[in-house]
Design a protein around this motif. Structure first.
Motif, PDB file in Angstrom:
ATOM      1  N   LEU A  96     -73.186  17.642 -29.319  1.00 34.17           N
ATOM      2  CA  LEU A  96     -71.993  18.054 -28.562  1.00 34.17           C
ATOM      3  C   LEU A  96     -71.461  19.419 -28.992  1.00 34.17           C
ATOM      4  CD1 LEU A  96     -70.121  14.629 -28.584  1.00 34.17           C
ATOM      5  CD2 LEU A  96     -71.379  15.662 -26.667  1.00 34.17           C
ATOM      6  N   GLU A  97     -72.044  20.001 -30.012  1.00 34.60           N
ATOM      7  CA  GLU A  97     -71.576  21.291 -30.518  1.00 34.60           C
ATOM      8  C   GLU A  97     -71.482  22.316 -29.398  1.00 34.60           C
ATOM      9  OE1 GLU A  97     -72.554  22.318 -35.140  1.00 34.60           O
ATOM     10  OE2 GLU A  97     -74.053  22.868 -33.666  1.00 34.60           O
ATOM     11  N   GLY A  98     -70.342  22.998 -29.361  1.00 34.58           N
ATOM     12  CA  GLY A  98     -70.128  24.047 -28.375  1.00 34.58           C
ATOM     13  C   GLY A  98     -69.640  23.546 -27.027  1.00 34.58           C
ATOM     14  N   GLN A  99     -69.452  22.246 -26.900  1.00 35.20           N
ATOM     15  CA  GLN A  99     -69.054  21.688 -25.606  1.00 35.20           C
ATOM     16  C   GLN A  99     -67.586  21.269 -25.587  1.00 35.20           C
ATOM     17  OE1 GLN A  99     -71.616  18.625 -23.937  1.00 35.20           O
ATOM     18  NE2 GLN A  99     -73.259  19.278 -25.310  1.00 35.20           N
ATOM     19  N   MET A 100     -66.930  21.551 -24.464  1.00 37.17           N
ATOM     20  CA  MET A 100     -65.604  20.982 -24.212  1.00 37.17           C
ATOM     21  C   MET A 100     -65.887  19.560 -23.759  1.00 37.17           C
ATOM     22  SD  MET A 100     -62.846  19.991 -22.357  1.00 37.17           S
ATOM     23  CE  MET A 100     -62.952  20.411 -20.649  1.00 37.17           C
ATOM     24  N   ILE A 101     -65.449  18.586 -24.549  1.00 34.52           N
ATOM     25  CA  ILE A 101     -65.852  17.204 -24.272  1.00 34.52           C
ATOM     26  C   ILE A 101     -64.831  16.405 -23.477  1.00 34.52           C
ATOM     27  CG2 ILE A 101     -67.461  17.085 -26.185  1.00 34.52           C
ATOM     28  CD1 ILE A 101     -65.311  15.405 -27.685  1.00 34.52           C
ATOM     29  N   GLY A 102     -63.644  16.941 -23.265  1.00 36.31           N
ATOM     30  CA  GLY A 102     -62.729  16.218 -22.409  1.00 36.31           C
ATOM     31  C   GLY A 102     -61.266  16.419 -22.720  1.00 36.31           C
ATOM     32  N   ASP A 103     -60.475  15.745 -21.895  1.00 35.71           N
ATOM     33  CA  ASP A 103     -59.016  15.762 -22.009  1.00 35.71           C
ATOM     34  C   ASP A 103     -58.522  14.337 -22.192  1.00 35.71           C
ATOM     35  OD1 ASP A 103     -59.302  18.401 -21.248  1.00 35.71           O
ATOM     36  OD2 ASP A 103     -58.308  18.192 -19.326  1.00 35.71           O
ATOM     37  N   SER A 104     -57.440  14.197 -22.914  1.00 34.96           N
ATOM     38  CA  SER A 104     -56.760  12.901 -22.997  1.00 34.96           C
ATOM     39  C   SER A 104     -55.970  12.679 -21.709  1.00 34.96           C
ATOM     40  CB  SER A 104     -55.792  12.893 -24.185  1.00 34.96           C
ATOM     41  OG  SER A 104     -54.691  13.759 -23.937  1.00 34.96           O
ATOM     42  N   LYS A 157     -66.592  22.328 -32.021  1.00 33.42           N
ATOM     43  CA  LYS A 157     -67.018  23.653 -32.476  1.00 33.42           C
ATOM     44  C   LYS A 157     -68.224  23.577 -33.410  1.00 33.42           C
ATOM     45  CE  LYS A 157     -64.123  27.010 -33.085  1.00 33.42           C
ATOM     46  NZ  LYS A 157     -62.996  27.848 -33.570  1.00 33.42           N
ATOM     47  N   SER A 158     -68.163  22.663 -34.378  1.00 31.41           N
ATOM     48  CA  SER A 158     -69.288  22.540 -35.304  1.00 31.41           C
ATOM     49  C   SER A 158     -69.342  21.138 -35.887  1.00 31.41           C
ATOM     50  CB  SER A 158     -69.190  23.573 -36.435  1.00 31.41           C
ATOM     51  OG  SER A 158     -68.073  23.311 -37.255  1.00 31.41           O
ATOM     52  N   GLY A 175     -74.265  13.315 -46.492  1.00 30.27           N
ATOM     53  CA  GLY A 175     -73.806  11.997 -46.067  1.00 30.27           C
ATOM     54  C   GLY A 175     -72.409  11.963 -45.488  1.00 30.27           C
ATOM     55  N   THR A 176     -71.627  12.998 -45.715  1.00 29.09           N
ATOM     56  CA  THR A 176     -70.308  13.113 -45.093  1.00 29.09           C
ATOM     57  C   THR A 176     -70.442  14.088 -43.935  1.00 29.09           C
ATOM     58  OG1 THR A 176     -69.138  12.716 -47.169  1.00 29.09           O
ATOM     59  CG2 THR A 176     -67.905  13.808 -45.421  1.00 29.09           C
ATOM     60  N   VAL A 177     -70.060  13.648 -42.750  1.00 31.83           N
ATOM     61  CA  VAL A 177     -70.145  14.504 -41.568  1.00 31.83           C
ATOM     62  C   VAL A 177     -68.810  15.219 -41.389  1.00 31.83           C
ATOM     63  CG1 VAL A 177     -70.453  14.548 -39.066  1.00 31.83           C
ATOM     64  CG2 VAL A 177     -71.886  13.053 -40.482  1.00 31.83           C
ATOM     65  N   LYS A 178     -68.889  16.541 -41.350  1.00 29.82           N
ATOM     66  CA  LYS A 178     -67.693  17.365 -41.132  1.00 29.82           C
ATOM     67  C   LYS A 178     -67.758  17.888 -39.703  1.00 29.82           C
ATOM     68  CE  LYS A 178     -65.426  21.631 -42.630  1.00 29.82           C
ATOM     69  NZ  LYS A 178     -65.574  22.829 -43.480  1.00 29.82           N
ATOM     70  N   ALA A 179     -66.773  17.474 -38.900  1.00 29.61           N
ATOM     71  CA  ALA A 179     -66.691  17.913 -37.505  1.00 29.61           C
ATOM     72  C   ALA A 179     -65.445  18.780 -37.340  1.00 29.61           C
ATOM     73  CB  ALA A 179     -66.627  16.714 -36.567  1.00 29.61           C
ATOM     74  N   THR A 198     -52.976  25.722 -30.270  1.00 25.94           N
ATOM     75  CA  THR A 198     -54.422  25.621 -30.418  1.00 25.94           C
ATOM     76  C   THR A 198     -54.706  25.654 -31.908  1.00 25.94           C
ATOM     77  OG1 THR A 198     -54.748  28.005 -30.270  1.00 25.94           O
ATOM     78  CG2 THR A 198     -54.992  26.763 -28.230  1.00 25.94           C
ATOM     79  N   GLY A 199     -55.716  24.912 -32.306  1.00 26.05           N
ATOM     80  CA  GLY A 199     -56.123  24.889 -33.702  1.00 26.05           C
ATOM     81  C   GLY A 199     -57.419  24.123 -33.842  1.00 26.05           C
ATOM     82  N   ASP A 200     -58.058  24.319 -34.954  1.00 26.55           N
ATOM     83  CA  ASP A 200     -59.314  23.637 -35.237  1.00 26.55           C
ATOM     84  C   ASP A 200     -59.037  22.455 -36.156  1.00 26.55           C
ATOM     85  OD1 ASP A 200     -60.590  25.601 -33.762  1.00 26.55           O
ATOM     86  OD2 ASP A 200     -61.009  26.835 -35.526  1.00 26.55           O
ATOM     87  N   VAL A 201     -59.173  21.251 -35.603  1.00 24.10           N
ATOM     88  CA  VAL A 201     -58.950  20.034 -36.362  1.00 24.10           C
ATOM     89  C   VAL A 201     -60.247  19.690 -37.092  1.00 24.10           C
ATOM     90  CG1 VAL A 201     -58.300  17.604 -36.229  1.00 24.10           C
ATOM     91  CG2 VAL A 201     -57.281  19.248 -34.654  1.00 24.10           C
ATOM     92  N   VAL A 202     -60.130  19.407 -38.373  1.00 22.26           N
ATOM     93  CA  VAL A 202     -61.295  19.072 -39.179  1.00 22.26           C
ATOM     94  C   VAL A 202     -61.257  17.586 -39.513  1.00 22.26           C
ATOM     95  CG1 VAL A 202     -62.600  19.596 -41.274  1.00 22.26           C
ATOM     96  CG2 VAL A 202     -61.242  21.406 -40.162  1.00 22.26           C
TER      97      VAL A 202
END
Length: 152
Positions: free
Chosen positions: A13-21, A114-115, A121-125, A142-146
């Motif tokens: 899904l990297e780089g994709q706008m995946i949706g809206d709530s 974004k990434s 073993g820990t996935v960072k999205a 706007t912000g990047d949620v980790v």
């Protein structure tokens, strides 16, 4: 809603706008409850009469941190991340508030992956979160949620 079962599906899904709530209305009761919980009762949020007379928005507005606190609730409407032993809200990077959220406004979260990386073993999205306000041009923020995930 998108379903994510593992690292590989998330990575795809990297780089994709995946949706809206869905749209969520922020009313005065929610603002007041947030003010009580956080001890932040600044008049611009809680005093309707004063905000209408003296405030720049001519109404009360939601706390910026209230709008941020909606991220987990709204994110779960966009993505169902399954097979997770533990999920951690790790942080928010590059956060910018863009517009005030007047009382009784409807907001929704728009998410772009974004990434996604595997850290032993820990996935960072990192997900770009944009909070849109109905009938407003600029987003509330706007912000990047980790997120950190430990998949089963």
């Amino acid at each position: 809603m998108i379903v994510i079962n593992n690292f590989d599906e998330y990575k795809a899904l990297e780089g994709q706008m995946i949706g809206d709530s869905a749209w969520h209305m922020i009313d005065q009761d929610q603002i007041n409850r947030f003010a009580d919980a956080t001890l932040d009762d600044q008049w611009i949020h809680t005093d309707k009469e004063r905000a209408e007379k003296e405030g720049p928005f001519k109404s009360t507005i939601a706390h910026g941190y209230l709008t941020l606190s909606l991220i987990p609730y709204l994110w779960k409407q966009i993505a169902d991340v399954r097979n997770v032993k533990m999920e951690i809200n790790y942080g928010i990077e590059n956060l910018k508030f863009g517009d005030a959220v007047p009382v009784n406004s409807e907001v929704k979260l728009q998410a772009t992956v974004k990434s996604v990386i595997n850290l032993k073993g820990t996935v960072k999205a990192v997900v770009e979160a944009k909070l849109l306000i109905k009938d407003h041009i600029k987003p509330a923020y706007t912000g990047d949620v980790v997120f950190l995930y430990h998949f089963s």
